[in-house]
Design a protein around this motif. Structure first.
Motif, PDB file in Angstrom:
ATOM      1  N   SER A  94      45.033  25.508   7.752  1.00  0.00           N
ATOM      2  CA  SER A  94      46.171  25.459   8.689  1.00  0.00           C
ATOM      3  C   SER A  94      45.787  25.880  10.097  1.00  0.00           C
ATOM      4  O   SER A  94      46.578  25.730  11.022  1.00  0.00           O
ATOM      5  CB  SER A  94      47.310  26.348   8.173  1.00  0.00           C
ATOM      6  OG  SER A  94      46.877  27.692   8.112  1.00  0.00           O
ATOM      7  N   SER A  95      44.578  26.431  10.285  1.00  0.00           N
ATOM      8  CA  SER A  95      44.160  26.771  11.660  1.00  0.00           C
ATOM      9  C   SER A  95      42.638  26.901  11.721  1.00  0.00           C
ATOM     10  O   SER A  95      41.952  26.854  10.688  1.00  0.00           O
ATOM     11  CB  SER A  95      44.827  28.076  12.132  1.00  0.00           C
ATOM     12  OG  SER A  95      44.258  29.182  11.471  1.00  0.00           O
ATOM     13  N   ILE A 154      38.744  26.959  11.900  1.00  0.00           N
ATOM     14  CA  ILE A 154      37.643  26.178  11.334  1.00  0.00           C
ATOM     15  C   ILE A 154      38.153  25.214  10.253  1.00  0.00           C
ATOM     16  O   ILE A 154      37.756  24.043  10.201  1.00  0.00           O
ATOM     17  CB  ILE A 154      36.567  27.139  10.758  1.00  0.00           C
ATOM     18  CG1 ILE A 154      35.938  27.959  11.901  1.00  0.00           C
ATOM     19  CG2 ILE A 154      35.495  26.373  10.001  1.00  0.00           C
ATOM     20  CD1 ILE A 154      35.002  29.081  11.439  1.00  0.00           C
ATOM     21  N   ASN A 210      37.143  28.336   2.660  1.00  0.00           N
ATOM     22  CA  ASN A 210      37.162  28.712   4.074  1.00  0.00           C
ATOM     23  C   ASN A 210      38.187  29.804   4.391  1.00  0.00           C
ATOM     24  O   ASN A 210      37.975  30.624   5.277  1.00  0.00           O
ATOM     25  CB  ASN A 210      37.440  27.449   4.907  1.00  0.00           C
ATOM     26  CG  ASN A 210      37.756  27.766   6.349  1.00  0.00           C
ATOM     27  OD1 ASN A 210      36.879  28.149   7.121  1.00  0.00           O
ATOM     28  ND2 ASN A 210      39.035  27.640   6.718  1.00  0.00           N
ATOM     29  N   TYR A 238      35.438  43.958   6.273  1.00  0.00           N
ATOM     30  CA  TYR A 238      35.162  42.521   6.412  1.00  0.00           C
ATOM     31  C   TYR A 238      33.693  42.231   6.092  1.00  0.00           C
ATOM     32  O   TYR A 238      33.385  41.317   5.328  1.00  0.00           O
ATOM     33  CB  TYR A 238      35.502  42.083   7.834  1.00  0.00           C
ATOM     34  CG  TYR A 238      35.236  40.626   8.121  1.00  0.00           C
ATOM     35  CD1 TYR A 238      36.016  39.629   7.546  1.00  0.00           C
ATOM     36  CD2 TYR A 238      34.203  40.235   8.980  1.00  0.00           C
ATOM     37  CE1 TYR A 238      35.775  38.278   7.824  1.00  0.00           C
ATOM     38  CE2 TYR A 238      33.957  38.900   9.258  1.00  0.00           C
ATOM     39  CZ  TYR A 238      34.749  37.921   8.672  1.00  0.00           C
ATOM     40  OH  TYR A 238      34.504  36.599   8.946  1.00  0.00           O
ATOM     41  N   VAL A 251      33.245  32.114  16.596  1.00  0.00           N
ATOM     42  CA  VAL A 251      33.715  30.728  16.769  1.00  0.00           C
ATOM     43  C   VAL A 251      35.178  30.785  17.238  1.00  0.00           C
ATOM     44  O   VAL A 251      35.946  31.658  16.808  1.00  0.00           O
ATOM     45  CB  VAL A 251      33.650  29.973  15.415  1.00  0.00           C
ATOM     46  CG1 VAL A 251      34.207  28.562  15.540  1.00  0.00           C
ATOM     47  CG2 VAL A 251      32.225  29.922  14.884  1.00  0.00           C
ATOM     48  N   SER A 282      38.894  30.331  17.209  1.00  0.00           N
ATOM     49  CA  SER A 282      39.865  30.106  16.129  1.00  0.00           C
ATOM     50  C   SER A 282      40.975  31.143  16.295  1.00  0.00           C
ATOM     51  O   SER A 282      41.027  31.855  17.296  1.00  0.00           O
ATOM     52  CB  SER A 282      39.197  30.279  14.762  1.00  0.00           C
ATOM     53  OG  SER A 282      38.996  31.648  14.497  1.00  0.00           O
ATOM     54  N   ASN A 304      44.789  37.087  13.530  1.00  0.00           N
ATOM     55  CA  ASN A 304      45.119  37.332  12.115  1.00  0.00           C
ATOM     56  C   ASN A 304      44.371  38.509  11.493  1.00  0.00           C
ATOM     57  O   ASN A 304      44.426  38.689  10.282  1.00  0.00           O
ATOM     58  CB  ASN A 304      44.796  36.064  11.305  1.00  0.00           C
ATOM     59  CG  ASN A 304      45.662  34.896  11.738  1.00  0.00           C
ATOM     60  OD1 ASN A 304      46.786  35.078  12.182  1.00  0.00           O
ATOM     61  ND2 ASN A 304      45.138  33.686  11.631  1.00  0.00           N
TER      62      ASN A 304
HETATM   63  N1  LIG Z   1      36.074  32.439  13.847  1.00  0.00           N
HETATM   64  C1  LIG Z   1      34.971  33.127  13.671  1.00  0.00           C
HETATM   65  O1  LIG Z   1      34.419  33.677  14.636  1.00  0.00           O
HETATM   66  C2  LIG Z   1      34.342  33.213  12.305  1.00  0.00           C
HETATM   67  C3  LIG Z   1      33.009  33.639  12.234  1.00  0.00           C
HETATM   68  C4  LIG Z   1      32.420  33.719  10.980  1.00  0.00           C
HETATM   69  C5  LIG Z   1      33.138  33.407   9.845  1.00  0.00           C
HETATM   70  N2  LIG Z   1      34.435  33.014   9.950  1.00  0.00           N
HETATM   71  C6  LIG Z   1      35.160  32.692   8.706  1.00  0.00           C
HETATM   72  O2  LIG Z   1      35.729  31.408   8.837  1.00  0.00           O
HETATM   73  C7  LIG Z   1      36.838  31.319   7.958  1.00  0.00           C
HETATM   74  C8  LIG Z   1      37.999  30.672   8.705  1.00  0.00           C
HETATM   75  O3  LIG Z   1      38.433  31.557   9.735  1.00  0.00           O
HETATM   76  P1  LIG Z   1      38.906  31.063  11.174  1.00  0.00           P
HETATM   77  O4  LIG Z   1      37.970  31.621  12.148  1.00  0.00           O
HETATM   78  O5  LIG Z   1      39.161  29.611  11.187  1.00  0.00           O
HETATM   79  O6  LIG Z   1      40.265  31.903  11.320  1.00  0.00           O
HETATM   80  P2  LIG Z   1      41.774  31.455  11.299  1.00  0.00           P
HETATM   81  O7  LIG Z   1      42.567  32.700  11.235  1.00  0.00           O
HETATM   82  O8  LIG Z   1      42.047  30.500  12.408  1.00  0.00           O
HETATM   83  O9  LIG Z   1      41.923  30.652   9.927  1.00  0.00           O
HETATM   84  C9  LIG Z   1      41.977  31.317   8.692  1.00  0.00           C
HETATM   85  C10 LIG Z   1      42.648  30.431   7.668  1.00  0.00           C
HETATM   86  O10 LIG Z   1      42.713  31.154   6.438  1.00  0.00           O
HETATM   87  C11 LIG Z   1      44.034  31.082   5.942  1.00  0.00           C
HETATM   88  N3  LIG Z   1      44.400  32.218   5.109  1.00  0.00           N
HETATM   89  C12 LIG Z   1      44.523  33.519   5.461  1.00  0.00           C
HETATM   90  N4  LIG Z   1      44.996  34.232   4.419  1.00  0.00           N
HETATM   91  C13 LIG Z   1      45.169  33.352   3.389  1.00  0.00           C
HETATM   92  C14 LIG Z   1      45.648  33.467   2.051  1.00  0.00           C
HETATM   93  N5  LIG Z   1      46.069  34.639   1.550  1.00  0.00           N
HETATM   94  N6  LIG Z   1      45.692  32.370   1.282  1.00  0.00           N
HETATM   95  C15 LIG Z   1      45.291  31.165   1.763  1.00  0.00           C
HETATM   96  N7  LIG Z   1      44.854  30.989   3.016  1.00  0.00           N
HETATM   97  C16 LIG Z   1      44.794  32.068   3.818  1.00  0.00           C
HETATM   98  C17 LIG Z   1      44.892  31.034   7.212  1.00  0.00           C
HETATM   99  O11 LIG Z   1      46.186  30.541   6.915  1.00  0.00           O
HETATM  100  C18 LIG Z   1      44.074  30.087   8.058  1.00  0.00           C
HETATM  101  O12 LIG Z   1      44.365  28.757   7.687  1.00  0.00           O
HETATM  102  C19 LIG Z   1      37.113  32.738   7.473  1.00  0.00           C
HETATM  103  O13 LIG Z   1      36.634  32.881   6.171  1.00  0.00           O
HETATM  104  C20 LIG Z   1      36.322  33.604   8.425  1.00  0.00           C
HETATM  105  O14 LIG Z   1      35.930  34.808   7.830  1.00  0.00           O
HETATM  106  C21 LIG Z   1      35.043  32.899  11.151  1.00  0.00           C
END
Ligand SMILES: NC(=O)c1ccc[n+]([C@@H]2O[C@H](COP(=O)([O-])OP(=O)(O)OC[C@H]3O[C@@H](n4cnc5c(N)ncnc54)[C@H](O)[C@@H]3O)[C@@H](O)[C@H]2O)c1
Length: 387
Positions: free
Chosen positions: A60-61, A63, A139, A204, A238, A240, A245
């Motif tokens: 939904s948001s 990555i 993800n 985390y 990245v 996002s 959140n």
């Molecule tokens: N953005 C970064 O800098 C970064 C870096 C390394 C890793 N990550 C990882 O990438 C992944 C995606 O994160 P993002 O950066 O897109 O953040 P984001 O907050 O934009 O997206 C997170 C997604 O996870 C979903 N989510 C959260 N809780 C949930 C639940 N209980 N059940 C189902 N879905 C749930 C949210 O609804 C959202 O769609 C994560 O696992 C994060 O740890 C992100």
């Protein structure tokens, strides 16, 4: 005399390091060597993933949303999951606009990763709709911003429940199906925080280390199934909604100021390299801009030096956090870290090197400026490296 030689060696080493970093940036080396090789000479996601059934959680948001867009353009059939159905419908609508997919090619499936009792039924829904699952992308997840000593243990439990247990629970159900078919890919969006540590993100980091350990072990249990791939993606910062959140020290408290995201890697680039890694069955992929990526290598090859660097910068970051200041509030918010406006002393590492605004916003060719820029970038890394 000896001291002078030592200093010269140090300066020469520093200069070489800085030049190497500049070269890597210039070459746009934003992934580890296996990722870059796969992008250059490897299989194309367009050929490997077209027509495949891909289930993306957290779609939904951020990555996950971008994964849905790029996969739909490639022609993959999609199951997209998160907790908010209306947001998923928005993502589906855009996927249909930008691709040749039809309504039935994209399944919107509400899923709460923490509701483990629902995971079997959710897996069956995807199988009922498409008949198979070729790729699961784990993800969905949340980061953290709080000091361990101030943080309620419930927060640590919630992070593990979501990032770790939720992920392996869904994996278990999907893996049963893949084992029956003797083929499939399980892609997990871990983090560079699954490789190193950072202050204000202990829970985390622990959850991402747990994922790394789990999937690295699972891979060794699947040697009888060479067509099943376990792929760990480790992004650096990245763009996002991850900061909006984040978990804080209490479960019901959200962050007040999520700050500027513009210095982070664009979501599209991270997702493209994720798809390249998936198409080429890379076991682990580091996807990050410098200097973050360079710190990963330092962590891998010279952990004691990496600790020194982290402790030095972590101290500053904790001070800023306690006083309610994000490091990059001292920087030009509308530009990237390389455009930091503050003086070099902002990093606290090279207090003698002072910059004018322009000294940072133009390309710096003198060694001191380059070193200082490197230090400032490192400080920004610590501010963001827990995501
Ligand atoms: N953005 C970064 O800098 C970064 C870096 C390394 C890793 N990550 C990882 O990438 C992944 C995606 O994160 P993002 O950066 O897109 O953040 P984001 O907050 O934009 O997206 C997170 C997604 O996870 C979903 N989510 C959260 N809780 C949930 C639940 N209980 N059940 C189902 N879905 C749930 C949210 O609804 C959202 O769609 C994560 O696992 C994060 O740890 C992100």
């Amino acid at each position: 005399m000896l001291w002078g030689c030592g200093l010269c060696t140090l300066l020469a080493g520093g200069a070489l390091l800085v030049l190497l970093l500049q070269l890597l940036r210039w070459l746009r080396a934003d992934g580890d060597l296996t990722v870059l090789w796969a992008e250059w000479r490897g299989k194309k996601p367009e050929n490997e993933l077209r027509g495949k059934v891909v289930w993306v959680t957290g779609a939904s948001s951020g990555i996950g949303e971008e994964l849905a867009y790029q996969l739909s353009k490639i022609g993959a059939l999609l199951a997209i999951s998160a907790r908010r159905e209306d947001e998923l419908e928005r993502v589906k609508k855009k996927c249909l606009q930008i691709s040749n997919l039809s309504d039935k090619d994209i399944l919107v499936l509400r899923l709460d990763l923490t509701d483990r009792s629902s995971h079997e039924a959710a897996t069956n829904s995807v199988l009922k709709h498409f008949g198979k699952i070729d790729v699961l992308v784990n993800n969905g997840g949340r980061s953290q911003r709080s000091l361990f000593v101030d943080t309620n243990l419930d927060v640590f439990s919630a992070i593990m429940e979501l990032n770790y247990l939720g992920t392996i629970s869904l994996t278990k159900h999907v893996l049963n199906h893949m084992i029956e078919r003797r083929r499939g890919k399980i892609v997990t969006v871990s983090s560079v925080m699954g490789i190193m540590g950072a202050p204000l993100a202990s829970g985390y980091c622990a959850s991402k280390h747990a994922l790394q350990g789990f999937f690295n072990s699972l891979r060794t249990e699947l040697t009888d199934y060479p067509e099943i791939s376990i792929i760990n993606i480790c992004p650096g910062p990245v763009q996002s909604k991850i900061i909006q959140n984040v978990f804080t020290e209490k479960l019901d408290k959200s962050i007040e100021n999520s700050g500027d995201q513009s210095h982070k890697m664009p979501t599209e680039r991270c997702v493209r390299l994720t798809l390249v890694s998936t198409a080429n069955d890379l076991k682990e992929a580091w996807i990050s801009d410098h200097p973050y990526l360079a710190v990963c290598y330092l962590w891998q090859y010279a952990p004691t030096w990496a600790w020194w660097l982290m402790n030095r910068m972590g101290k500053r970051r904790i001070q800023n956090f306690k006083s309610g200041v994000l490091f990059y509030q001292t920087c030009n918010r509308s530009t990237s870290p390389k455009h930091v406006k503050q003086s070099g002393s902002a990093s606290g590492l090279f207090p003698l090197i002072q910059f004018s605004e322009d000294g940072c916003t133009t390309q710096c060719f003198d060694l001191a400026a380059l070193l200082d820029r490197w230090c400032i970038s490192c400080c920004v890394l610590v501010e963001h490296s827990m995501q």
